[in-house]
Design a protein around this motif. Structure first.
Motif, mmCIF file in Angstrom:
data_model
loop_
_atom_site.group_PDB
_atom_site.id
_atom_site.type_symbol
_atom_site.label_atom_id
_atom_site.label_comp_id
_atom_site.label_asym_id
_atom_site.label_seq_id
_atom_site.Cartn_x
_atom_site.Cartn_y
_atom_site.Cartn_z
ATOM 1 N N ALA A 108 2.794 9.392 12.571
ATOM 2 C CA ALA A 108 2.919 9.675 14.005
ATOM 3 C C ALA A 108 3.816 8.684 14.723
ATOM 4 C CB ALA A 108 1.529 9.692 14.645
ATOM 5 N N ASP A 109 3.963 7.476 14.169
ATOM 6 C CA ASP A 109 4.835 6.486 14.799
ATOM 7 C C ASP A 109 6.284 6.608 14.308
ATOM 8 O OD1 ASP A 109 4.598 5.598 12.223
ATOM 9 O OD2 ASP A 109 3.822 3.614 12.732
ATOM 10 N N GLU A 110 6.586 7.753 13.676
ATOM 11 C CA GLU A 110 7.918 8.069 13.196
ATOM 12 C C GLU A 110 8.359 7.171 12.044
ATOM 13 O OE1 GLU A 110 10.692 8.342 16.405
ATOM 14 O OE2 GLU A 110 9.556 9.876 17.450
ATOM 15 N N GLY A 111 7.389 6.590 11.350
ATOM 16 C CA GLY A 111 7.673 5.858 10.131
ATOM 17 C C GLY A 111 7.329 6.707 8.928
ATOM 18 N N LEU A 112 7.464 6.130 7.754
ATOM 19 C CA LEU A 112 7.079 6.782 6.516
ATOM 20 C C LEU A 112 6.013 5.947 5.828
ATOM 21 C CD1 LEU A 112 10.547 7.756 4.955
ATOM 22 C CD2 LEU A 112 8.985 9.240 6.221
ATOM 23 N N SER A 113 5.119 6.618 5.107
ATOM 24 C CA SER A 113 4.169 5.911 4.260
ATOM 25 C C SER A 113 4.251 6.488 2.859
ATOM 26 C CB SER A 113 2.740 6.023 4.811
ATOM 27 O OG SER A 113 2.266 7.354 4.692
ATOM 28 N N LEU A 114 4.227 5.602 1.873
ATOM 29 C CA LEU A 114 4.329 6.007 0.476
ATOM 30 C C LEU A 114 3.171 5.403 -0.294
ATOM 31 C CD1 LEU A 114 6.116 7.319 -1.824
ATOM 32 C CD2 LEU A 114 7.058 5.011 -2.150
ATOM 33 N N GLY A 115 2.494 6.237 -1.091
ATOM 34 C CA GLY A 115 1.398 5.732 -1.901
ATOM 35 C C GLY A 115 1.005 6.734 -2.955
ATOM 36 N N PRO A 116 0.260 6.300 -3.982
ATOM 37 C CA PRO A 116 -0.177 7.210 -5.032
ATOM 38 C C PRO A 116 -0.997 8.355 -4.453
ATOM 39 C CG PRO A 116 -0.616 4.932 -5.625
ATOM 40 C CD PRO A 116 -0.227 4.928 -4.190
ATOM 41 N N LEU A 117 -0.812 9.529 -5.015
ATOM 42 C CA LEU A 117 -1.572 10.684 -4.540
ATOM 43 C C LEU A 117 -3.049 10.502 -4.834
ATOM 44 C CD1 LEU A 117 -1.005 13.326 -3.094
ATOM 45 C CD2 LEU A 117 -0.851 14.456 -5.308
ATOM 46 N N GLY A 153 -2.369 1.897 -6.832
ATOM 47 C CA GLY A 153 -0.941 1.743 -7.087
ATOM 48 C C GLY A 153 -0.251 1.157 -5.876
ATOM 49 N N ARG A 154 1.044 1.079 -5.955
ATOM 50 C CA ARG A 154 1.811 0.433 -4.894
ATOM 51 C C ARG A 154 1.900 1.320 -3.651
ATOM 52 N NH1 ARG A 154 6.469 -1.225 -9.251
ATOM 53 N NH2 ARG A 154 5.312 -2.956 -10.207
ATOM 54 N N ARG A 155 1.589 0.721 -2.519
ATOM 55 C CA ARG A 155 1.618 1.429 -1.244
ATOM 56 C C ARG A 155 2.441 0.634 -0.243
ATOM 57 N NH1 ARG A 155 -2.501 5.240 -1.026
ATOM 58 N NH2 ARG A 155 -4.003 5.091 -2.739
ATOM 59 N N SER A 156 3.076 1.337 0.658
ATOM 60 C CA SER A 156 3.801 0.648 1.718
ATOM 61 C C SER A 156 4.127 1.618 2.840
ATOM 62 C CB SER A 156 5.107 0.046 1.181
ATOM 63 O OG SER A 156 5.728 -0.761 2.170
ATOM 64 N N ARG A 157 4.275 1.060 4.026
ATOM 65 C CA ARG A 157 4.846 1.789 5.145
ATOM 66 C C ARG A 157 6.313 1.382 5.282
ATOM 67 N NH1 ARG A 157 3.257 0.060 9.700
ATOM 68 N NH2 ARG A 157 2.423 -1.890 8.833
ATOM 69 N N PHE A 158 7.110 2.274 5.858
ATOM 70 C CA PHE A 158 8.546 2.028 5.994
ATOM 71 C C PHE A 158 8.987 2.318 7.419
ATOM 72 C CE2 PHE A 158 7.759 2.810 1.591
ATOM 73 C CZ PHE A 158 8.677 2.049 0.885
ATOM 74 N N ARG A 159 9.923 1.522 7.896
ATOM 75 C CA ARG A 159 10.509 1.772 9.210
ATOM 76 C C ARG A 159 11.951 2.222 9.044
ATOM 77 N NH1 ARG A 159 11.025 -4.064 9.582
ATOM 78 N NH2 ARG A 159 13.234 -4.597 9.359
ATOM 79 N N ALA A 160 12.392 3.083 9.956
ATOM 80 C CA ALA A 160 13.758 3.608 9.914
ATOM 81 C C ALA A 160 14.750 2.538 10.325
ATOM 82 C CB ALA A 160 13.876 4.818 10.829
ATOM 83 N N ASN A 161 15.901 2.499 9.655
ATOM 84 C CA ASN A 161 16.950 1.536 9.981
ATOM 85 C C ASN A 161 18.036 2.137 10.859
ATOM 86 O OD1 ASN A 161 15.762 -0.536 8.413
ATOM 87 N ND2 ASN A 161 16.642 0.336 6.550
ATOM 88 N N GLY A 162 17.931 3.446 11.136
ATOM 89 C CA GLY A 162 18.912 4.086 12.006
ATOM 90 C C GLY A 162 20.143 4.600 11.291
#
Length: 461
Positions: free
Chosen positions: A379-388, A392-401
């Motif tokens: 909802a904050d326009e970021g991405l989140s990646l993690g095992p289904l 495992g490895r998890r992280s949130r990501f912010r856009a660089n434009g």
């Protein structure tokens, strides 16, 4: 900030009162005052005292000792955010001639500079700061105890150096800079270098008898940035909100998140205890939650600030005795009591107002080798990646434009996520720090490093 005590259920309020009453009685503290913060507001305050008919409230000052270090760290991070310095800079670049100039600013913030824990004798907390008028008096002839950057070793002189750095770069006394840049913007008008009435007196309680001895209250002079401040439960509650959320007038949410991130190598006992240190903040794993904040002590006083960002809760505990009540344990328990009795009600889900179709195309199922991951647009326009499923490895990501994304935490913190498209513009794969994520496990149509066997998947023959 208001104090709507009725917001907590009666049973919760009683449990909180019981915890501080137990802490004050078993710790034999002349007085103890506490506050709990939920969201942006103080929702409970309480106190216990040995004086009949009188108890301190959230506006009574206590000395907060090393919680002062967190304030000093905020000033240093402000200088970094303004581009005045880099945390990787050696101290010598900005404050020459100290004899400890090889230590970086980040190492001082995280107590990894190898410096001694204390200044040379006499005991600095019970003697006037005038005995140590210069940095050389604070550091002594042999300031180092360990190789620089190799281990976490708590250092009060290290924060004296940071305070001197602030003074050098701002051209004003540390406390004046603190008031102008942090205390006034955050409305901390009851936080000060010298006690202001009403304030508690500091006491030593005899370990084997129910008698007390007044403790001296010294001006720490050069050591002030390591432990000088006096504050109140109400002011520290406001400060807790800032450390959890940030305030662009002082430090951004991203910068306070950086303060809350472990920055020091943990000792074996720290790993066992679930504790770490960030940039001016202590970090602890307790009762299944991550707690950040700082403890403080000076002769006559104990203090603790505990924050659970995930629960949107914080607790402040202040007492006026040299030893006795385990204020850190009390603070952690106050957070736990509210978190368990009245769990945080999440914000209502709301869809995004608008969306880039190229970004939406990234969402869904991806494979790293044979492990399946889910990439979600938040909802904050970021991405989140993690095992289904599973760990495992998890992280949130912010856009660089520019179509790329930067990891914010965990293994992928600081790593670049780059969607790769084919010549016709269709999405081929994701490149995450050289790892290739594909829509199918070991997709034949993607440039998987090492290639994919052309015969494809098979069973046992």
């Amino acid at each position: 900030m208001t104090t709507p005590q009725e917001e907590l259920l009666p049973a919760t309020r009683r449990a909180l009162l019981h915890r501080i009453a137990t802490g004050q009685a078993e710790g034999r503290a002349p007085s103890l005052v506490a506050a709990v913060v939920r969201g942006r507001e103080v929702v409970w305050t309480g106190s216990r005292t040995s004086v009949e008919g009188h108890g301190p409230d959230e506006n009574v000052q206590y000395r907060i000792g090393s919680i002062t270090k967190t304030f000093t760290a905020v000033l240093v991070l402000r200088l970094r955010d303004e581009g005045v310095l880099d945390l990787g800079d050696p101290l010598e670049k900005h404050l020459p001639g100290t004899g400890a100039g090889e230590v970086t600013i980040a190492e001082l913030l995280a107590h990894t500079g190898g410096l001694a824990a204390e200044s040379p004798a006499p005991w600095w907390e019970r003697t006037p700061g005038s005995l140590r008028p210069e940095l050389a008096d604070v550091l002594g002839d042999q300031p180092f105890r360990h190789p620089v950057g190799r281990r976490h070793h708590y250092s009060n002189p290290g924060y004296t150096l940071l305070g001197a750095l602030v003074e050098e770069l701002r051209g004003a006394p540390w406390e004046q800079v603190l008031r102008r840049e942090v205390l006034e913007p955050l409305g901390l008008d009851r936080t000060s270098g010298q006690p202001q009435a009403p304030h508690a007196g500091g006491w030593a309680v005899h370990p084997w008898a129910d008698v007390m001895l007044p403790e001296p209250s010294e001006d720490l002079g050069r050591m002030a940035p390591a432990g000088q401040l006096w504050s109140t439960a109400k002011d520290l509650a406001r400060f807790a909100v800032f450390l959890a959320r940030g305030d662009d007038r002082v430090l951004s949410a991203e910068s306070v998140r950086e303060m809350r991130t472990p920055a020091a190598p943990a000792e074996a006992e720290d790993v066992a205890a679930g504790s770490a240190y960030g940039l001016g903040l202590q970090i602890q794993h307790r009762d299944g939650r991550i707690l950040v904040g700082h403890s403080g002590s000076l002769p006559g006083f104990l203090a603790n600030l505990t924050i659970s960002v995930e629960d949107d809760l914080a607790a402040v505990v202040l007492s006026n005795c040299t030893s006795g009540p385990l204020v850190a344990a009390v603070g952690a328990d106050l957070v736990r009591v509210v978190a368990e009795a009245e769990p945080r009600i999440p914000e209502a889900w709301r869809p995004l107002r608008e969306i880039d179709t190229d970004v939406l195309e990234l969402a869904g199922q991806w494979y790293w080798g044979t492990q399946v991951f889910a990439l979600r647009l938040t909802a904050d326009e970021g991405l989140s990646l993690g095992p289904l499923s599973g760990t495992g490895r998890r992280s949130r990501f912010r856009a660089n434009g520019d179509g790329t994304w930067t990891g914010l935490e965990g293994y992928y913190a600081g790593e670049l996520l780059r969607p790769v498209r084919r010549a016709d513009g269709s999405l081929s794969h994701l490149d995450l720090g050289s790892f290739v994520f594909t829509r199918e496990p070991y997709d034949q149509g993607a440039p998987v490093p090492g290639g994919v066997d052309p015969e494809g998947w098979r069973g046992i023959k």
